[in-house]
Write a protein that holds these residues in place. Sequence first.
Motif, PDB file in Angstrom:
ATOM      1  N   GLU A 163       0.801  -1.225   0.000  1.00 30.27           N
ATOM      2  CA  GLU A 163       0.000   0.000   0.000  1.00 30.27           C
ATOM      3  C   GLU A 163       0.833   1.274   0.000  1.00 30.27           C
ATOM      4  OE1 GLU A 163       1.437  -0.189   4.019  1.00 30.27           O
ATOM      5  OE2 GLU A 163       0.633  -1.762   2.722  1.00 30.27           O
ATOM      6  N   LYS A 164       2.130   1.193   0.320  1.00 32.09           N
ATOM      7  CA  LYS A 164       2.904   2.402   0.552  1.00 32.09           C
ATOM      8  C   LYS A 164       3.282   3.173  -0.719  1.00 32.09           C
ATOM      9  CE  LYS A 164       4.762   1.410   5.115  1.00 32.09           C
ATOM     10  NZ  LYS A 164       3.935   2.442   5.757  1.00 32.09           N
ATOM     11  N   SER A 165       3.610   2.469  -1.786  1.00 37.19           N
ATOM     12  CA  SER A 165       4.097   3.155  -2.995  1.00 37.19           C
ATOM     13  C   SER A 165       3.147   4.221  -3.520  1.00 37.19           C
ATOM     14  CB  SER A 165       4.409   2.131  -4.089  1.00 37.19           C
ATOM     15  OG  SER A 165       5.535   1.357  -3.722  1.00 37.19           O
ATOM     16  N   PRO A 166       1.838   3.958  -3.618  1.00 42.75           N
ATOM     17  CA  PRO A 166       0.949   5.003  -4.130  1.00 42.75           C
ATOM     18  C   PRO A 166       0.448   5.990  -3.082  1.00 42.75           C
ATOM     19  CG  PRO A 166      -0.129   2.837  -4.209  1.00 42.75           C
ATOM     20  CD  PRO A 166       1.172   2.662  -3.507  1.00 42.75           C
ATOM     21  N   PHE A 167       0.541   5.635  -1.800  1.00 43.11           N
ATOM     22  CA  PHE A 167      -0.192   6.427  -0.804  1.00 43.11           C
ATOM     23  C   PHE A 167       0.624   6.996   0.356  1.00 43.11           C
ATOM     24  CE2 PHE A 167      -3.397   3.359  -2.492  1.00 43.11           C
ATOM     25  CZ  PHE A 167      -4.126   4.291  -3.224  1.00 43.11           C
ATOM     26  N   GLU A 168       1.879   6.603   0.529  1.00 42.53           N
ATOM     27  CA  GLU A 168       2.692   7.160   1.607  1.00 42.53           C
ATOM     28  C   GLU A 168       3.901   7.877   1.016  1.00 42.53           C
ATOM     29  OE1 GLU A 168       1.556   7.353   4.431  1.00 42.53           O
ATOM     30  OE2 GLU A 168       0.328   5.614   4.911  1.00 42.53           O
ATOM     31  N   TYR A 174      -5.042  14.314   8.624  1.00 37.46           N
ATOM     32  CA  TYR A 174      -3.778  14.583   7.938  1.00 37.46           C
ATOM     33  C   TYR A 174      -2.690  14.799   8.973  1.00 37.46           C
ATOM     34  CZ  TYR A 174      -0.239  16.992   5.139  1.00 37.46           C
ATOM     35  OH  TYR A 174       0.941  17.365   4.536  1.00 37.46           O
ATOM     36  N   ARG A 175      -1.615  13.988   8.914  1.00 38.70           N
ATOM     37  CA  ARG A 175      -0.560  14.023   9.914  1.00 38.70           C
ATOM     38  C   ARG A 175       0.724  14.662   9.381  1.00 38.70           C
ATOM     39  NH1 ARG A 175       1.138   9.002  11.487  1.00 38.70           N
ATOM     40  NH2 ARG A 175       1.610   9.766  13.581  1.00 38.70           N
ATOM     41  N   GLY A 176       0.723  15.078   8.122  1.00 46.87           N
ATOM     42  CA  GLY A 176       1.897  15.724   7.547  1.00 46.87           C
ATOM     43  C   GLY A 176       2.661  14.794   6.629  1.00 46.87           C
ATOM     44  N   SER A 177       3.328  15.380   5.630  1.00 47.87           N
ATOM     45  CA  SER A 177       4.029  14.572   4.631  1.00 47.87           C
ATOM     46  C   SER A 177       5.266  13.891   5.193  1.00 47.87           C
ATOM     47  CB  SER A 177       4.429  15.450   3.439  1.00 47.87           C
ATOM     48  OG  SER A 177       5.276  16.519   3.867  1.00 47.87           O
ATOM     49  N   ASN A 178       5.736  14.305   6.367  1.00 47.87           N
ATOM     50  CA  ASN A 178       6.908  13.677   6.975  1.00 47.87           C
ATOM     51  C   ASN A 178       6.539  12.628   8.017  1.00 47.87           C
ATOM     52  OD1 ASN A 178       8.856  15.173   5.524  1.00 47.87           O
ATOM     53  ND2 ASN A 178       8.561  16.920   6.900  1.00 47.87           N
ATOM     54  N   ILE A 214       6.599   9.710   3.028  1.00 48.75           N
ATOM     55  CA  ILE A 214       7.726  10.060   3.877  1.00 48.75           C
ATOM     56  C   ILE A 214       9.035   9.778   3.135  1.00 48.75           C
ATOM     57  CG2 ILE A 214       7.804   7.787   4.993  1.00 48.75           C
ATOM     58  CD1 ILE A 214       8.672   9.220   7.572  1.00 48.75           C
ATOM     59  N   ASP A 215      10.005  10.661   3.282  1.00 46.50           N
ATOM     60  CA  ASP A 215      11.275  10.534   2.563  1.00 46.50           C
ATOM     61  C   ASP A 215      12.219   9.625   3.353  1.00 46.50           C
ATOM     62  OD1 ASP A 215      13.407  10.809   0.889  1.00 46.50           O
ATOM     63  OD2 ASP A 215      13.913  12.860   1.512  1.00 46.50           O
ATOM     64  N   LYS A 216      12.232   8.337   3.003  1.00 52.71           N
ATOM     65  CA  LYS A 216      13.115   7.384   3.664  1.00 52.71           C
ATOM     66  C   LYS A 216      13.451   6.262   2.692  1.00 52.71           C
ATOM     67  CE  LYS A 216      11.484   4.667   6.826  1.00 52.71           C
ATOM     68  NZ  LYS A 216      10.805   4.139   8.047  1.00 52.71           N
ATOM     69  N   PRO A 217      14.583   5.603   2.880  1.00 53.74           N
ATOM     70  CA  PRO A 217      14.966   4.502   1.979  1.00 53.74           C
ATOM     71  C   PRO A 217      13.892   3.422   1.955  1.00 53.74           C
ATOM     72  CG  PRO A 217      16.815   5.123   3.360  1.00 53.74           C
ATOM     73  CD  PRO A 217      15.617   5.858   3.898  1.00 53.74           C
ATOM     74  N   GLY A 218      13.606   2.932   0.757  1.00 54.07           N
ATOM     75  CA  GLY A 218      12.611   1.886   0.616  1.00 54.07           C
ATOM     76  C   GLY A 218      11.235   2.378   0.233  1.00 54.07           C
ATOM     77  N   MET A 219      11.001   3.693   0.320  1.00 55.10           N
ATOM     78  CA  MET A 219       9.723   4.258  -0.097  1.00 55.10           C
ATOM     79  C   MET A 219       9.808   4.572  -1.586  1.00 55.10           C
ATOM     80  SD  MET A 219       6.835   4.780   1.431  1.00 55.10           S
ATOM     81  CE  MET A 219       7.110   5.199   3.155  1.00 55.10           C
ATOM     82  N   VAL A 220       9.357   3.647  -2.412  1.00 56.25           N
ATOM     83  CA  VAL A 220       9.556   3.720  -3.857  1.00 56.25           C
ATOM     84  C   VAL A 220       8.250   4.104  -4.546  1.00 56.25           C
ATOM     85  CG1 VAL A 220      10.358   2.467  -5.887  1.00 56.25           C
ATOM     86  CG2 VAL A 220      11.274   1.895  -3.630  1.00 56.25           C
ATOM     87  N   HIS A 221       8.324   5.044  -5.494  1.00 53.77           N
ATOM     88  CA  HIS A 221       7.124   5.524  -6.182  1.00 53.77           C
ATOM     89  C   HIS A 221       7.212   5.352  -7.701  1.00 53.77           C
ATOM     90  CE1 HIS A 221       5.736   7.232  -2.403  1.00 53.77           C
ATOM     91  NE2 HIS A 221       6.930   7.791  -2.266  1.00 53.77           N
ATOM     92  N   THR A 222       8.018   4.411  -8.154  1.00 54.06           N
ATOM     93  CA  THR A 222       8.136   4.173  -9.591  1.00 54.06           C
ATOM     94  C   THR A 222       6.847   3.581 -10.143  1.00 54.06           C
ATOM     95  OG1 THR A 222       9.001   1.929  -9.301  1.00 54.06           O
ATOM     96  CG2 THR A 222      10.607   3.728  -9.325  1.00 54.06           C
ATOM     97  N   ALA A 223       6.713   3.643 -11.472  1.00 52.56           N
ATOM     98  CA  ALA A 223       5.522   3.078 -12.104  1.00 52.56           C
ATOM     99  C   ALA A 223       5.396   1.587 -11.801  1.00 52.56           C
ATOM    100  CB  ALA A 223       5.586   3.303 -13.620  1.00 52.56           C
TER     101      ALA A 223
END
Length: 226
Positions: free
Chosen positions: A154-159, A212-216, A161-170
Amino acid sequence: MGVSRKRRLIIDSAFACLMVSSPGVLAQENLPEDRFARGSSYIAASYIKFLESAGARVVPIRINRTEEEYIKIFNSINGRLFRNFPKDVLQSLANENITSNFHSWSLSMQNYSRNGKLKRFYKVLSTNSDGEKEFISTMEAYRYPFYAVQWHPEKSPFEWIDKPGMVHTAAAVRVSFYAGSFFVSEAMKSQHRFSNPAEEDRALIYNFSPVYRGSNAIFVQSYYFD
């Protein structure tokens, strides 16, 4: 475990949970450091969006309820994954770092192989490595609709936070889409239903508003419950 170096696909399918006609998502106790917390428990909004994006209506399952309340909820429950993934998505899973792995604890292949009950009940579908240890990242029960993952579809399209492992590629977003579609297709197999539309309406997530808790924040939005 940190970011997984590479995924090894072992057979052909799988994922995490029990299913319902309207899929249920189990709440967790509020984190002590959560300054946005309300009530006693929460569900990350990305978990809800993940299932809604595949066409589901979600029922929040709150923790610390009475046995009677849980019986009522799970009487509405039914109870594979990679099988219907396109070949290029499977290749991305096998060769690219596109899954979010953030947990410190894991089940190693070695410990799985030593446990006869686990081996008889669950089939391993994929493993990952953090560069030092190989751990099981996806498995499913042989005879039941039980699925387990050590990654976050669920994280790729919806979370965000800037941290290693948070990938948003197609490719990562497509993995999330097919995983969500699988979950919802499993839920659609259930013959159980709420007794009437009014009861279902009262149970749906639409009765609650995400905060909403903030983008970080680790979760951009969360639902909170008393």
